[in-house]
Design a protein around this motif. Structure first.
Motif, mmCIF file in Angstrom:
data_model
loop_
_atom_site.group_PDB
_atom_site.id
_atom_site.type_symbol
_atom_site.label_atom_id
_atom_site.label_comp_id
_atom_site.label_asym_id
_atom_site.label_seq_id
_atom_site.Cartn_x
_atom_site.Cartn_y
_atom_site.Cartn_z
ATOM 1 N N LEU A 118 0.828 -1.202 0.000
ATOM 2 C CA LEU A 118 0.000 0.000 0.000
ATOM 3 C C LEU A 118 0.870 1.262 0.000
ATOM 4 O O LEU A 118 2.092 1.179 0.090
ATOM 5 C CB LEU A 118 -0.934 -0.023 1.220
ATOM 6 C CG LEU A 118 -1.858 -1.248 1.281
ATOM 7 C CD1 LEU A 118 -2.684 -1.235 2.548
ATOM 8 C CD2 LEU A 118 -2.769 -1.288 0.056
ATOM 9 N N ASP A 119 0.219 2.411 -0.081
ATOM 10 C CA ASP A 119 0.956 3.668 -0.180
ATOM 11 C C ASP A 119 1.825 3.941 1.041
ATOM 12 O O ASP A 119 2.875 4.570 0.940
ATOM 13 C CB ASP A 119 -0.015 4.845 -0.355
ATOM 14 C CG ASP A 119 -0.629 4.856 -1.742
ATOM 15 O OD1 ASP A 119 -0.055 4.214 -2.643
ATOM 16 O OD2 ASP A 119 -1.681 5.490 -1.911
ATOM 17 N N MET A 120 1.366 3.493 2.210
ATOM 18 C CA MET A 120 2.093 3.743 3.451
ATOM 19 C C MET A 120 2.444 2.419 4.134
ATOM 20 O O MET A 120 1.741 1.425 3.961
ATOM 21 C CB MET A 120 1.239 4.596 4.397
ATOM 22 C CG MET A 120 0.943 5.988 3.843
ATOM 23 S SD MET A 120 2.452 6.901 3.460
ATOM 24 C CE MET A 120 3.203 6.990 5.077
ATOM 25 N N PRO A 121 3.536 2.401 4.909
ATOM 26 C CA PRO A 121 3.916 1.174 5.629
ATOM 27 C C PRO A 121 2.820 0.730 6.590
ATOM 28 O O PRO A 121 2.175 1.555 7.232
ATOM 29 C CB PRO A 121 5.168 1.593 6.412
ATOM 30 C CG PRO A 121 5.667 2.812 5.736
ATOM 31 C CD PRO A 121 4.485 3.495 5.154
ATOM 32 N N ILE A 122 2.638 -0.584 6.668
ATOM 33 C CA ILE A 122 1.611 -1.179 7.525
ATOM 34 C C ILE A 122 2.269 -2.220 8.423
ATOM 35 O O ILE A 122 3.010 -3.080 7.940
ATOM 36 C CB ILE A 122 0.520 -1.879 6.684
ATOM 37 C CG1 ILE A 122 -0.173 -0.895 5.735
ATOM 38 C CG2 ILE A 122 -0.482 -2.578 7.584
ATOM 39 C CD1 ILE A 122 -1.056 0.114 6.396
ATOM 40 N N LEU A 123 1.989 -2.172 9.719
ATOM 41 C CA LEU A 123 2.403 -3.222 10.645
ATOM 42 C C LEU A 123 1.162 -3.890 11.211
ATOM 43 O O LEU A 123 0.148 -3.230 11.465
ATOM 44 C CB LEU A 123 3.241 -2.645 11.792
ATOM 45 C CG LEU A 123 4.574 -1.997 11.410
ATOM 46 C CD1 LEU A 123 5.331 -1.575 12.660
ATOM 47 C CD2 LEU A 123 5.418 -2.937 10.572
ATOM 48 N N VAL A 124 1.245 -5.204 11.423
ATOM 49 C CA VAL A 124 0.115 -5.976 11.939
ATOM 50 C C VAL A 124 0.529 -6.619 13.265
ATOM 51 O O VAL A 124 1.522 -7.345 13.332
ATOM 52 C CB VAL A 124 -0.319 -7.060 10.931
ATOM 53 C CG1 VAL A 124 -1.512 -7.842 11.481
ATOM 54 C CG2 VAL A 124 -0.665 -6.426 9.583
ATOM 55 N N TYR A 125 -0.243 -6.340 14.315
ATOM 56 C CA TYR A 125 0.055 -6.818 15.669
ATOM 57 C C TYR A 125 -1.055 -7.723 16.175
ATOM 58 O O TYR A 125 -2.186 -7.695 15.667
ATOM 59 C CB TYR A 125 0.138 -5.646 16.655
ATOM 60 C CG TYR A 125 1.134 -4.583 16.331
ATOM 61 C CD1 TYR A 125 2.412 -4.615 16.890
ATOM 62 C CD2 TYR A 125 0.809 -3.537 15.482
ATOM 63 C CE1 TYR A 125 3.328 -3.625 16.609
ATOM 64 C CE2 TYR A 125 1.723 -2.549 15.189
ATOM 65 C CZ TYR A 125 2.986 -2.596 15.762
ATOM 66 O OH TYR A 125 3.881 -1.613 15.467
ATOM 67 N N GLU A 126 -0.737 -8.451 17.231
ATOM 68 C CA GLU A 126 -1.799 -9.136 17.958
ATOM 69 C C GLU A 126 -2.775 -8.076 18.468
ATOM 70 O O GLU A 126 -2.389 -6.951 18.795
ATOM 71 C CB GLU A 126 -1.231 -9.930 19.138
ATOM 72 C CG GLU A 126 -0.574 -9.069 20.217
ATOM 73 C CD GLU A 126 -0.158 -9.885 21.439
ATOM 74 O OE1 GLU A 126 -0.942 -10.740 21.879
ATOM 75 O OE2 GLU A 126 0.954 -9.637 21.945
ATOM 76 N N TYR A 127 -4.042 -8.423 18.509
ATOM 77 C CA TYR A 127 -5.068 -7.498 18.995
ATOM 78 C C TYR A 127 -5.176 -7.627 20.511
ATOM 79 O O TYR A 127 -5.317 -8.728 21.046
ATOM 80 C CB TYR A 127 -6.413 -7.815 18.338
ATOM 81 C CG TYR A 127 -7.562 -6.983 18.837
ATOM 82 C CD1 TYR A 127 -7.591 -5.603 18.626
ATOM 83 C CD2 TYR A 127 -8.617 -7.577 19.516
ATOM 84 C CE1 TYR A 127 -8.648 -4.834 19.067
ATOM 85 C CE2 TYR A 127 -9.693 -6.825 19.970
ATOM 86 C CZ TYR A 127 -9.709 -5.449 19.753
ATOM 87 O OH TYR A 127 -10.754 -4.697 20.201
ATOM 88 N N VAL A 128 -5.093 -6.501 21.198
ATOM 89 C CA VAL A 128 -5.195 -6.488 22.662
ATOM 90 C C VAL A 128 -6.510 -5.775 23.004
ATOM 91 O O VAL A 128 -6.635 -4.562 22.820
ATOM 92 C CB VAL A 128 -3.985 -5.766 23.295
ATOM 93 C CG1 VAL A 128 -4.027 -5.888 24.810
ATOM 94 C CG2 VAL A 128 -2.672 -6.353 22.759
ATOM 95 N N PRO A 129 -7.515 -6.525 23.476
ATOM 96 C CA PRO A 129 -8.906 -6.056 23.429
ATOM 97 C C PRO A 129 -9.359 -5.068 24.496
ATOM 98 O O PRO A 129 -10.406 -4.445 24.340
ATOM 99 C CB PRO A 129 -9.703 -7.354 23.563
ATOM 100 C CG PRO A 129 -8.823 -8.259 24.346
ATOM 101 C CD PRO A 129 -7.424 -7.926 23.909
ATOM 102 N N ASN A 130 -8.584 -4.883 25.566
ATOM 103 C CA ASN A 130 -9.125 -4.094 26.678
ATOM 104 C C ASN A 130 -8.590 -2.679 26.764
ATOM 105 O O ASN A 130 -8.594 -2.075 27.837
ATOM 106 C CB ASN A 130 -8.893 -4.826 28.003
ATOM 107 C CG ASN A 130 -10.212 -5.264 28.629
ATOM 108 O OD1 ASN A 130 -11.203 -4.551 28.551
ATOM 109 N ND2 ASN A 130 -10.222 -6.435 29.240
ATOM 110 N N GLY A 131 -8.131 -2.150 25.650
ATOM 111 C CA GLY A 131 -7.732 -0.752 25.623
ATOM 112 C C GLY A 131 -6.417 -0.486 26.335
ATOM 113 O O GLY A 131 -5.638 -1.393 26.635
ATOM 114 N N THR A 132 -6.183 0.788 26.600
ATOM 115 C CA THR A 132 -4.930 1.207 27.234
ATOM 116 C C THR A 132 -5.117 1.415 28.729
ATOM 117 O O THR A 132 -6.238 1.640 29.210
ATOM 118 C CB THR A 132 -4.421 2.526 26.623
ATOM 119 O OG1 THR A 132 -5.312 3.604 27.012
ATOM 120 C CG2 THR A 132 -4.351 2.440 25.107
#
Length: 338
Positions: A118-132
């Protein structure tokens, strides 16, 4: 500015054209020099994020946006997209790849792969569901208040993740932007330290010396202004601020406080000197707290104060801080079993 790759395969910033930086990024990731598990196609990412729809937006910062994504195999992921037209954003994305591919710890967010189509770099992480952690501490009713034992566990797990970076990674890694919004919580409210865009390897060269502001106001090591270096003890300082926030539910910087109390560290140092720490503790935790719990809160406050000492030599290591929090936590758990 020019971007070069050092012998350790790290990226060093200089001045170069936007096109050249993108070319470098594509080369690094397409050849899989970073050792990523998976290279995602652009089609996969667009489909997973519903073409980066606003409804999938999880958060954003100065260097990019993070979206929730659902892959065809049913896996939910977090997708970070660099900011369009921002050279620093590309630099930070590639830097994060270099850092995260060298580490593996249960309290650090896991990088799953990237996309270079894609036009910009993409990183894919594990999803952490409970926010910050920031969202939980300052939730205003969105989340239930975190009980004291859980706050201690969060402090301990964060310390363990950072201690791993400092003591077990080779060479050591300095996070350089430890704060509540970079501490994610999973479905069990366990910690995943995230956002390694500003992180650096702890090696003896000039790549970690900068005259540009790094880190976040309120969490930034005061010695940075003397020598423009951020080290492992800079992370310790930032972690001390996190501990103070967990204890008091007061923000690191708050212009609603009196002028001399805007900075939380300055505010709480004064309270500690005057023996008024108990007055500063989050009232939610004080309600119904036992004498032993109150003592443990004070112990954590004393540790936090040591972590934010003005000189780095006076601060504990992250490993020592983790052990001390573990001792405080074990004392509470033992009492609970009795």
């Amino acid at each position: 500015m020019k971007i070069i790759i050092s012998k350790q395969n790290r990226i060093v910033a200089g001045s170069q054209s936007w096109a050249s930086i993108r070319k470098l990024h594509r080369h690094l990731l397409s050849t899989n020099n970073a050792g990523l598990d998976r290279i995602f196609s652009g089609k996969e990412i667009v489909k997973a994020t519903n073409n980066f729809s606003k409804s999938n937006l999880l958060g954003f910062g100065g260097f990019g946006e993070v979206f929730k994504g659902d892959l065809d195999d049913g896996t939910t992921v977090a997708v970070k997209r660099a900011k369009l037209g921002n050279e620093k954003s590309i630099y930070q994305i590639v830097n994060e790849v270099q850092i995260l591919c060298q580490v593996s710890h249960k309290n650090l967010v896991k990088l799953l792969g990237c996309c270079i189509e894609l036009d910009m770099p993409i990183l894919v992480y594990e999803y952490v569901p409970n926010g910050t952690l920031h969202e939980h501490v300052y939730s205003n009713g969105t989340y239930e208040p975190l009980p004291w034992r859980r706050r201690l566990m969060i402090a301990h797990q964060t310390a363990q993740g950072l201690a791993y970076l400092h003591s077990s990674a080779s060479p050591p890694i300095y996070h350089r932007d430890v704060k509540l919004s970079n501490i994610l919580l999973d479905e069990n409210l366990d910690v995943k330290v995230a956002d390694f865009g500003l992180s650096r390897l702890g090696v003896s060269d000039v790549s970690h010396v900068t005259t540009c502001a790094q880190g976040t106001l309120g969490y930034l090591d005061p010695e940075y202004y003397l020598n423009f270096q951020l080290t492992d003890k800079s992370d310790v300082y930032s972690f001390g601020v996190v501990l103070f926030e967990l204890l008091t539910c007061k923000k690191a910087i708050d212009f609603n406080r009196d002028e001399e109390d805007v900075n939380l560290v300055v505010f709480l140092r004064k309270a500690l000197r005057e023996g008024r720490l108990e007055e500063m503790i989050d009232p939610v935790m004080l309600k119904g707290a036992t004498e032993v719990e109150m003592e443990s809160m004070k112990e954590l406050g004393v540790l936090a104060e040591r972590c934010v000492k003005e000189t780095r030599q006076s601060r504990p290591t992250m490993k020592a801080a983790a052990k001390e929090i573990e001792s405080i936590l074990n004392g509470l758990l033992l009492l609970r079993r009795e």
